[in-house]
Design a protein around this motif. Structure first.
Motif, PDB file in Angstrom:
ATOM      1  N   VAL A 128      39.042  -3.102 -21.918  1.00 50.72           N
ATOM      2  CA  VAL A 128      39.566  -4.173 -22.763  1.00 50.72           C
ATOM      3  C   VAL A 128      38.486  -5.252 -22.800  1.00 50.72           C
ATOM      4  N   PRO A 129      37.573  -5.185 -23.779  1.00 52.82           N
ATOM      5  CA  PRO A 129      36.535  -6.220 -23.842  1.00 52.82           C
ATOM      6  C   PRO A 129      37.153  -7.540 -24.285  1.00 52.82           C
ATOM      7  N   THR A 130      36.737  -8.630 -23.657  1.00 49.15           N
ATOM      8  CA  THR A 130      37.404  -9.905 -23.947  1.00 49.15           C
ATOM      9  C   THR A 130      36.443 -10.967 -24.475  1.00 49.15           C
ATOM     10  N   THR A 131      35.162 -10.593 -24.657  1.00 47.13           N
ATOM     11  CA  THR A 131      34.213 -11.499 -25.310  1.00 47.13           C
ATOM     12  C   THR A 131      33.771 -10.828 -26.602  1.00 47.13           C
ATOM     13  N   LEU A 132      33.228 -11.626 -27.515  1.00 48.50           N
ATOM     14  CA  LEU A 132      32.761 -11.033 -28.774  1.00 48.50           C
ATOM     15  C   LEU A 132      31.614 -10.066 -28.498  1.00 48.50           C
ATOM     16  N   LEU A 133      30.702 -10.467 -27.603  1.00 48.94           N
ATOM     17  CA  LEU A 133      29.587  -9.579 -27.276  1.00 48.94           C
ATOM     18  C   LEU A 133      30.087  -8.275 -26.649  1.00 48.94           C
ATOM     19  N   GLY A 134      31.121  -8.398 -25.833  1.00 49.23           N
ATOM     20  CA  GLY A 134      31.714  -7.199 -25.234  1.00 49.23           C
ATOM     21  C   GLY A 134      32.281  -6.281 -26.300  1.00 49.23           C
ATOM     22  N   MET A 135      32.975  -6.860 -27.281  1.00 45.77           N
ATOM     23  CA  MET A 135      33.628  -6.033 -28.306  1.00 45.77           C
ATOM     24  C   MET A 135      32.629  -5.318 -29.207  1.00 45.77           C
ATOM     25  N   VAL A 136      31.548  -6.018 -29.574  1.00 46.23           N
ATOM     26  CA  VAL A 136      30.627  -5.405 -30.532  1.00 46.23           C
ATOM     27  C   VAL A 136      29.505  -4.634 -29.856  1.00 46.23           C
ATOM     28  N   ASP A 137      29.347  -4.832 -28.549  1.00 48.42           N
ATOM     29  CA  ASP A 137      28.179  -4.228 -27.921  1.00 48.42           C
ATOM     30  C   ASP A 137      28.477  -3.605 -26.552  1.00 48.42           C
ATOM     31  N   ALA A 138      28.749  -4.455 -25.545  1.00 50.03           N
ATOM     32  CA  ALA A 138      28.776  -3.949 -24.164  1.00 50.03           C
ATOM     33  C   ALA A 138      29.826  -2.851 -23.941  1.00 50.03           C
ATOM     34  N   ALA A 139      30.978  -2.959 -24.601  1.00 51.42           N
ATOM     35  CA  ALA A 139      32.047  -1.986 -24.333  1.00 51.42           C
ATOM     36  C   ALA A 139      31.879  -0.716 -25.162  1.00 51.42           C
ATOM     37  N   ILE A 140      30.896  -0.713 -26.042  1.00 46.86           N
ATOM     38  CA  ILE A 140      30.737   0.408 -26.969  1.00 46.86           C
ATOM     39  C   ILE A 140      29.511   1.226 -26.571  1.00 46.86           C
ATOM     40  N   GLY A 141      29.688   2.510 -26.371  1.00 47.10           N
ATOM     41  CA  GLY A 141      28.511   3.363 -26.185  1.00 47.10           C
ATOM     42  C   GLY A 141      28.341   3.939 -24.801  1.00 47.10           C
ATOM     43  N   GLY A 142      29.174   3.520 -23.841  1.00 48.53           N
ATOM     44  CA  GLY A 142      29.192   4.215 -22.553  1.00 48.53           C
ATOM     45  C   GLY A 142      28.070   3.893 -21.589  1.00 48.53           C
ATOM     46  N   LYS A 143      27.283   2.843 -21.858  1.00 49.62           N
ATOM     47  CA  LYS A 143      26.274   2.464 -20.849  1.00 49.62           C
ATOM     48  C   LYS A 143      26.963   1.602 -19.807  1.00 49.62           C
ATOM     49  N   THR A 144      26.816   1.979 -18.545  1.00 48.85           N
ATOM     50  CA  THR A 144      27.410   1.183 -17.473  1.00 48.85           C
ATOM     51  C   THR A 144      26.317   0.886 -16.457  1.00 48.85           C
ATOM     52  N   GLY A 145      26.498  -0.138 -15.650  1.00 49.05           N
ATOM     53  CA  GLY A 145      25.471  -0.365 -14.640  1.00 49.05           C
ATOM     54  C   GLY A 145      25.513  -1.742 -14.018  1.00 49.05           C
ATOM     55  N   ILE A 146      24.561  -1.930 -13.112  1.00 49.09           N
ATOM     56  CA  ILE A 146      24.415  -3.217 -12.421  1.00 49.09           C
ATOM     57  C   ILE A 146      22.948  -3.641 -12.468  1.00 49.09           C
ATOM     58  N   ASN A 147      22.688  -4.852 -12.071  1.00 49.84           N
ATOM     59  CA  ASN A 147      21.316  -5.356 -12.000  1.00 49.84           C
ATOM     60  C   ASN A 147      20.716  -5.036 -10.625  1.00 49.84           C
ATOM     61  N   HIS A 148      19.407  -5.134 -10.564  1.00 53.23           N
ATOM     62  CA  HIS A 148      18.680  -4.957  -9.302  1.00 53.23           C
ATOM     63  C   HIS A 148      17.781  -6.184  -9.176  1.00 53.23           C
ATOM     64  N   PRO A 149      17.457  -6.613  -7.949  1.00 48.53           N
ATOM     65  CA  PRO A 149      16.559  -7.781  -7.852  1.00 48.53           C
ATOM     66  C   PRO A 149      15.282  -7.622  -8.691  1.00 48.53           C
ATOM     67  N   LYS A 150      14.867  -6.401  -8.962  1.00 46.84           N
ATOM     68  CA  LYS A 150      13.659  -6.200  -9.763  1.00 46.84           C
ATOM     69  C   LYS A 150      13.905  -6.315 -11.262  1.00 46.84           C
ATOM     70  N   GLY A 151      15.143  -6.377 -11.689  1.00 45.07           N
ATOM     71  CA  GLY A 151      15.383  -6.532 -13.131  1.00 45.07           C
ATOM     72  C   GLY A 151      16.808  -6.212 -13.523  1.00 45.07           C
ATOM     73  N   LYS A 152      17.121  -6.557 -14.779  1.00 46.43           N
ATOM     74  CA  LYS A 152      18.494  -6.380 -15.289  1.00 46.43           C
ATOM     75  C   LYS A 152      18.758  -4.919 -15.651  1.00 46.43           C
ATOM     76  N   ASN A 153      19.957  -4.484 -15.404  1.00 45.09           N
ATOM     77  CA  ASN A 153      20.437  -3.171 -15.857  1.00 45.09           C
ATOM     78  C   ASN A 153      19.564  -2.005 -15.387  1.00 45.09           C
ATOM     79  N   LEU A 154      18.946  -2.142 -14.220  1.00 43.31           N
ATOM     80  CA  LEU A 154      18.034  -1.075 -13.785  1.00 43.31           C
ATOM     81  C   LEU A 154      18.779   0.087 -13.122  1.00 43.31           C
ATOM     82  N   ILE A 155      20.008  -0.143 -12.718  1.00 45.61           N
ATOM     83  CA  ILE A 155      20.795   0.914 -12.075  1.00 45.61           C
ATOM     84  C   ILE A 155      21.986   1.203 -12.977  1.00 45.61           C
TER      85      ILE A 155
END
Ligand SMILES: NC(=O)c1ccc[n+]([C@@H]2O[C@H](COP(=O)([O-])OP(=O)(O)OC[C@H]3O[C@@H](n4cnc5c(N)ncnc54)[C@H](O)[C@@H]3O)[C@@H](O)[C@H]2O)c1
Ligand SMILES: [Zn+2]
Length: 380
Positions: A128-155
């Motif tokens: 249930v995406p609750t931000t506009l960015l979530g609805m049009v982007d983050a929740a769509i397409g199945g990419k999941t992950g977390i950040n690493h101290p070396k950079g964003k979305n690396l894991i």
């Protein structure tokens, strides 16, 4: 209410877009529970504002013992928060018959999706995406992950959900800066798919929104979310693993990432930087002769949103340095997505540095002249 059928990774699922469509959510949850239990992961801010309403909608499927509130902000997309999510799921003896529901912006849904994909080697999940960015982007397409101290979305991993439920009413409480940031990605999609989108042209809708300065018109938002999701779903169906056409979704992002990096992360929201990135990419396209009435109108609309961005001092030198680092990381290649004609993206490698510099310089002038005029709620 619209339902978009998504297909990816051999999996087919619905993306629901509507307003006040809690009944539909209840039905979807019941259908997908199949005798299992429901675990709900909430963004803390969303929980404070809408938690009770969600609990009411989910009814007997939900239990206080099986809900977890995730702290607000990008730092929550970390290994330590993830460890807390695993503890919570495993303490409650989650099983592979259960369903995880992620309610929040991209931070919560990326984290929850990753936890779902990896706990017990994969528990089904829904969003249930609750931000506009979530609805049009983050929740769509199945990419999941977390950040690493070396950079964003690396894991992360690809893991498609059982369904996505976008209820636009939740956007009523989203602050104006995050609305503009979400619109940054929408502006990107408008160039990629042109003005042919249904039910209304994206450019027409964006133009009217910019003139009125009202970003909370749910009818207009519904058009924009539907068109954006339809485009992203079409791309993800063709290239789930981001090895080919999915790169188009990076339109404006080479510049945007460099802008974000040059300022230090957090000074502009990602979607805010995307607006500037799209403008720079349009400038670059012009030097390739990509000039048309449609593109001129698109650029005017993108530039009309600059006044809603908070004022920051951009340093072209620092942006160039950030792009150079990025180039090194990607084996000496800086790839630009350019738009030849509205709705017709192309890829361009080996772009002359002088053209990049001049595209950047023109964008910086546009931002320094009109950025910050109507911007509200600046964080810094
Ligand atoms: N997986 C993907 O394909 C993908 C794509 C784009 C972005 N992302 C990720 O998404 C994240 C950014 O997402 P975001 O912009 O949604 O940020 P976010 O999740 O941090 O949410 C933004 C803010 O809005 C608040 N919020 C959420 N819902 C609200 C509501 N209905 N009312 C009021 N406030 C609300 C949150 O508490 C937060 O403060 C980044 O981590 C990015 O990497 C992922
Ligand atoms: Zn983006």
């Amino acid at each position: 209410m619209a339902i978009i059928d998504a297909k990816a990774g051999g999996h087919r699922y619905p993306i629901v877009i509507g307003t006040d469509c809690g009944d539909r959510l209840r039905t979807l949850v019941r259908r997908h529970l199949e005798g299992g239990r429901l675990f709900v992961l909430y963004d803390a801010q969303f929980f404070a504002l809408h938690g009770r309403n969600m609990q009411r909608i989910l009814g007997a499927a939900a239990s206080r013992d099986r809900e977890l509130v995730i702290p607000v902000g990008e730092t929550a997309k970390s290994a330590s928060t993830l460890a807390g999510v695993y503890d919570f799921l495993l303490d409650a003896r989650i099983s592979r018959d259960d369903l995880i529901l992620a309610c929040g912006g991209g931070v919560t849904t990326d984290l929850a999706g990753y936890a779902a994909a990896t706990a017990l080697r994969g528990v089904r999940w829904a969003v249930v995406p609750t931000t506009l960015l979530g609805m049009v982007d983050a929740a769509i397409g199945g990419k999941t992950g977390i950040n690493h101290p070396k950079g964003k979305n690396l894991i992360g991993v690809f893991c498609q959900p059982e369904f996505v439920h976008c209820d636009l009413q939740y956007l009523r409480t989203l602050d104006r800066r995050h609305m503009v940031a979400g619109l940054g990605e929408v502006i990107k999609y408008a160039g990629l798919c042109g003005n042919r989108s249904r039910p209304h042209g994206m450019l027409d809708t964006l133009e009217r929104m910019s003139i009125s300065g009202d970003f909370y018109d749910l009818k207009k938002l519904s058009c924009l979310v539907q068109a954006s999701v339809t485009y992203k779903v079409m791309i993800v169906e063709r290239d789930e693993r981001d090895l080919g056409v999915r790169i188009r979704l990076n339109y404006g992002h080479t510049f945007a990432h460099a802008v974000e990096q040059s300022l230090g992360y957090g000074h502009l929201l990602h979607g805010e930087a995307v607006i500037l990135g799209v403008i720079a990419a349009l400038n670059l396209g012009k030097s390739y002769g990509f000039i048309s009435r449609g593109l001129a109108r698109y650029q005017a609309i993108a530039e009309s949103f600059v006044r809603f961005l908070p004022k920051r001092t951009l340093r072209p030198e620092a942006i160039r340095a950030a792009m150079a680092i990025d180039k090194k990381r990607s084996n000496g290649q800086t790839r630009f997505v350019l738009i030849e004609r509205l709705g017709r993206p192309i890829l361009s490698d080996n772009v002359d540095r002088r053209l990049i510099d001049s595209a950047l310089a023109d964008m910086v002038v546009c931002y320094s002249e009109s950025g910050g005029r109507d911007a509200s709620n600046p964080r810094r």
